[in-house]
Design an enzyme around this catalytic site. Structure first.
Site, PDB file in Angstrom:
ATOM      1  N   LYS A  60     -41.581  -0.382  -3.663  1.00 37.66           N
ATOM      2  CA  LYS A  60     -41.992   1.229  -2.862  1.00 37.66           C
ATOM      3  C   LYS A  60     -42.423   2.140  -3.840  1.00 37.66           C
ATOM      4  CE  LYS A  60     -38.094   1.019   0.896  1.00 37.66           C
ATOM      5  NZ  LYS A  60     -37.981  -0.433   0.741  1.00 37.66           N
ATOM      6  N   HIS A  90     -35.214   4.883  -2.009  1.00 41.13           N
ATOM      7  CA  HIS A  90     -35.937   5.614  -1.589  1.00 41.13           C
ATOM      8  C   HIS A  90     -35.334   6.147  -2.160  1.00 41.13           C
ATOM      9  CE1 HIS A  90     -37.687   4.002   2.585  1.00 41.13           C
ATOM     10  NE2 HIS A  90     -37.001   3.030   2.537  1.00 41.13           N
ATOM     11  N   SER A 103     -32.766   5.472   4.679  1.00 38.05           N
ATOM     12  CA  SER A 103     -34.205   5.298   5.154  1.00 38.05           C
ATOM     13  C   SER A 103     -34.365   5.871   6.355  1.00 38.05           C
ATOM     14  CB  SER A 103     -33.735   3.750   4.888  1.00 38.05           C
ATOM     15  OG  SER A 103     -33.229   3.427   5.509  1.00 38.05           O
TER      16      SER A 103
END
Lengths: 397, 415, 110
Positions: free
Chosen positions: A242, A211, A183
């Site tokens: 996300k 991610h 990340s």
């Protein structure tokens, strides 16, 4: 009661400030998107959200959420196993398993909780966890709550991983755990090699795709798709917070017995509230959208390539990356904040990253690309970075 | 394949052990909104039944309130679905700040910081403010999330017998040499429904120069005259250094939690609490709903008053019928059955009578302390409670436990 | 809370010894050590009227759970001026007075 401690804390806060490490929040008064509005009235371009696919304000997700509000209400007010499971929760779990080519899924309030609650039920002091040094804070906390023996290998260093695996042969079960995309740096874990080593040394593998899901891989199915090893990893943890909408929610998906066992023993699952139906409904809609078309993933890949190559050509020190994260290294915490402040003046919203989110002396501006960005947004950002880079003496004039 | 048969068999075996011990948790599927009347499918594949819910944390009946839903709709339109960001990056909207201020005002503290859940608030607060020179002295029955938060903190740790003020005082004396002493308790204990003796605890903390943290998840919104929590009940507003609580129970039931208390403590959490720094901000739609909940609570105490009356009625009814319940002053009323299997059978029979209440057994409660934990709501009307009481009595008669003592029940059914 | 007639804020010899921070006389023999630990466990964990022997299971019986076990660990480390490594402070090692004393003796001479 509190006075002595108050002074102690006030001193600590002052020290943080003096070291240039104080975090201030900026206040936003618009929905999340490529362009956002701050409470100062300024409209700026956002280059630091996890809104990788630009879905955080997507009308179809909002529509699905609204329908669920009307059909299923606002909150569950219950943990899953008491009265907190609806058909929407079960459907979402199945959809996620289908998406990642796994056997079953268990939902959590956040991936932070998924990681916090995965190790302790599954592993005992007779087992081993072999963890990449740069894994996310939530994985570190999850490991800390578990009694298994801890081994650590240098970031993405396969020789070191092999050494640790050999040392861990004296334990009963071994679990290698890695972020899919790291990340803070944006590099992708060499998962194919990791799985090879796992097979050789009889270990299981867990990947946190927070991610990488939606970002990496031809259809956005993450690192296992990128390396063509779908279904070969025992445990995948990930987030809906996300790329997948950005509201709340996390999950662990993987082998059937593991998921079933987590339902019986995972503490955040047993002791924390079930996610609201509106989030489950939006999650279902999202997985359907992702399965139908690749347009968003393609655009994100193009945007990332475009931005990263041009920033590298300008002369910035960029961490090697194969994701939508572009870490512009500045090293000094105060410099990173100054750079970010100047970029804001240019209408580009980013922030400096410094201790404790990254190690001391490794401050950076972490740019995150999104499918919501258009080329003119990217050009404006690149221009601003170039201008400020020269101004602050980071780039040669 | 690295997921060898050895590993698979290991977990399969563990699962069958759980099943054989009679402590396997099965999920039930809710097909309606959360309310006093719900539609349930149990077991999986069975036809959907309409039942009365006696075991949700929906204490004020707000989890499907039309005004809350309307506010959530508006929140979606005005501020979008998600923020995709942690707070300090680009995850703070004006409404986040507004909610923090509202909570501060409601609880009578100096400042508030939001977390994705109270589980995360508890996980993050200790490590953010204490070091190895300090000590955490906790009640032995604090919530699991507090236990995990303490485990992640390097401060020393000791415990005192549940709600035993003499024992707490001994511990405060024993640890007088520590830099910071933090006494930790739930406000209302989730398995027994009893209130912490906050008035005595505050006195002891003042005497021994210790701080106090209260997890008010099962009190916020309805304990105390205006529902501000356990500290209001004990006239201790302003005297609690740290309150943690959730928006996932009475205050809407969707998600979210917070740490509220002394200004510097909250500020340190903003700089250091790991779930705050590394986990997603609460989404705007949820914030909008909780803000509306606070509007509703500030305009009248109608809901918490009704809850109090309902709970008193229910306690009286169960006691007069001959059930053993735990003493308390909260809407959590455990009906003690002691034997795990009995609690599950009882629950199944209640379900057949149209009452949804599940058995709690090891490891959620200690062995030999199985119960049906009923939770009353302001959403319950008299007819709900009457029907539920009749069902409890009918099933109680079937198992011949009415009027029996603990010893008699355990003699009959074992521990 | 009264226990066997003794006063609440006891002026009671063994209680004093339990609560004092000085190392017990190194001539304290095995029997006295066991008695010391047994009395501590009774005081710290048991309800009125309950009793245990040196062999009674403590953790597996539910008297002491893995969470409140920390109090016992703190007592042993302070009382005997020892440090027990976390990986050795397991529920199994603490499951009876005899086992606890066995563990303590391992570290007492280090």
């Amino acid at each position: 009661m509190y006075t002595a401690f108050k002074d102690h804390l006030a001193n600590q806060l002052k020290e943080i400030e003096e070291a240039g490490l104080f975090k201030n929040e900026r206040v936003i008064i618009s929905p999340q998107g490529a362009e956002i509005e701050l409470d100062t009235g300024r409209k700026v371009l956002n280059f630091c959200s996890n809104n990788y696919l630009g879905l955080s304000n997507n009308p179809d997700l909002i529509e699905a959420a609204k329908r669920a509000l009307d059909d299923h209400g606002y909150g569950m007010s219950s943990v899953r196993f008491i009265c907190g499971t609806t058909d929407l929760h079960k459907k979402l779990e199945k959809k996620i398993a289908g998406f990642f080519n796994t056997e079953d899924t268990i939902l959590y309030a956040a991936c932070f909780d998924a990681n916090g609650g995965v190790f302790e039920p599954l592993l005992t002091s007779e087992d081993a966890i072999i963890s990449d040094a740069l894994n996310h804070a939530s994985i570190i906390d999850g490991v800390r709550l578990c009694k298994a023996q801890r081994y650590r290998y240098e970031n993405a260093d396969m020789e070191d991983l092999e050494t640790q695996l050999q040392l861990a042969q004296e334990q009963k079960f071994r679990l290698i755990v890695t972020d899919g995309v790291f990340s803070m740096d944006g590099n992708v874990a060499p998962l194919k090699k990791i799985v090879e080593l796992a097979n050789l040394y009889n270990a299981m593998v867990m990947v946190d795709e927070s991610h990488s899901a939606g970002v990496v891989g031809e259809t956005g199915r993450g690192v296992t798709e990128l390396y063509d090893i779908m279904g070969q990893v025992e445990i995948i943890t990930g987030t809906l917070g996300k790329a997948f909408g950005g509201a709340i929610g996390g999950f662990t998906t993987g082998r059937k017995e593991i998921i079933e066992f987590l339902r019986q023993r995972s503490r955040p699952y047993l002791f924390s509230n079930s996610i609201p139906p509106l989030v489950a409904a939006a999650g279902i809609k999202l997985v359907d959208m992702m399965t139908k078309t690749n347009t968003l993933q393609d655009k994100l890949h193009r945007n990332s390539e475009y931005f990263i190559s041009r920033m590298t050509s300008l002369g910035f020190d960029i961490k090697p990356t194969k994701s939508a994260i572009c870490a512009v290294m500045l090293y000094d915490a105060r410099l990173s904040q100054e750079f970010a402040a100047k970029l804001l003046d240019e209408g580009i919203y980013v922030i400096g990253f410094y201790y404790p989110v990254v190690p001391k002396g490794q401050a950076r501006i972490r740019v995150q690309l999104s499918a919501a960005h258009e080329t003119e947004h990217l050009d404006k950002a690149i221009g601003a970075f170039g201008k400020i880079g020269k101004e602050l003496g980071i780039l040669k004039k | 394949m690295s997921y060898s048969n050895k590993v698979k068999d290991f977990y399969r075996h563990q699962l069958s052990e759980i099943q054989n011990a009679g402590i396997y948790k099965e999920e039930r599927f809710i097909h309606s909104s959360q309310a006093a009347d719900i539609e349930v499918e149990f077991p999986s594949g069975a036809s959907v039944r309409k039942v009365i819910n006696m075991c949700s944390n929906n204490y004020l009946g707000l989890s499907s309130h039309p005004e809350v839903l309307k506010a959530a709709h508006e929140g979606l339109e005005k501020r979008g679905y998600g923020m995709s960001s942690v707070r300090f990056i680009c995850g703070t909207q004006d409404i986040h700040r507004e909610l923090e201020n509202r909570v501060t005002e409601f609880l009578g503290t100096e400042d508030t910081i939001l977390f994705p859940s109270c589980m995360d608030a508890n996980a993050g607060v200790f490590e953010a403010i204490l070091t190895s020179e300090d000590i955490m002295i906790s009640d032995r029955l604090v919530h699991a999330s507090i236990i995990d938060g303490m485990r992640l903190c390097s401060a020393q740790h000791d415990t005192f017998k549940h709600s035993n003020m003499e024992h707490l005082e001994e511990k405060l004396q024993l640890h007088a040499d520590k830099r910071i002493k933090l006494v930790i308790t739930d406000g209302v204990f989730s398995m027994d429904g009893d209130l912490a003796k906050l008035d005595e605890m505050v006195q002891l903390c003042e005497k021994y120069d210790a701080m106090i943290l209260v997890d008010d998840s099962h009190s916020s919104g309805f304990i105390g005259r205006t529902g501000r929590g356990t500290h209001e009940y004990f006239n201790a507003i302003g005297k609690i250094d740290i309150i943690t609580t959730t928006f996932g129970k009475a205050l809407g039931g969707a998600s979210g939690g917070c740490v509220s208390g002394r200004k510097e403590i909250v500020q340190m959490c903003r700089q250091r609490a790991r779930p705050y720094l590394f986990s997603n901000t609460i989404s705007p739609v949820i914030i909008a709903g909780v803000l509306k909940v606070f509007d509703i609570l500030s305009s009248s105490t109608e809901r918490r008053d009704k809850l109090e009356i309902n709970a008193a009625w229910w306690r009286k009814g169960l006691t007069e019928a001959g059930f053993i319940i735990k003493e308390g002053n909260s809407p959590i009323i455990p009906v003690m059955l002691f034997n795990a299997k009995l609690s599950q059978d009882f629950s199944k029979d209640l379900y057949n009578e149209g009452i949804y209440a599940i058995g709690f057994f090891f490891p959620v409660v200690p062995n030999g302390q199985a119960r049906i934990r009923t939770q009353i709501s302001a959403g319950h009307e008299t007819h709900h409670l009457e029907k539920a009481l009749n069902a409890f009595i009918k099933v109680g008669k079937k198992y011949e436990i009415l009027g029996l003592t603990k010893e008699q029940i355990t003699a009959k059914y074992g521990m | 809370m009264q226990r066997n007639g003794e006063k609440k804020s006891g002026i009671f010899p063994l209680l004093k010894m339990i609560n004092s921070n000085t190392k017990p006389n190194c001539l304290l023999n095995m029997e006295d050590t066991k008695e010391l630990v047994r009395n501590y466990v009774i005081r710290e964990y048991l309800e009125e009227g309950e009793d245990i022997t040196y062999d009674s299971p403590l953790i597996s019986s539910g008297y002491v759970d893995s969470f409140s076990m920390v109090s016992l660990l703190v007592f042993l480390e302070n009382k005997f001026k020892i440090k027990i490594p976390p990986e050795k402070a397991t529920p199994e090692a603490f499951d009876s007075v005899n086992k606890i004393v066995e563990l303590v003796n391992k570290y007492i001479n280090k």
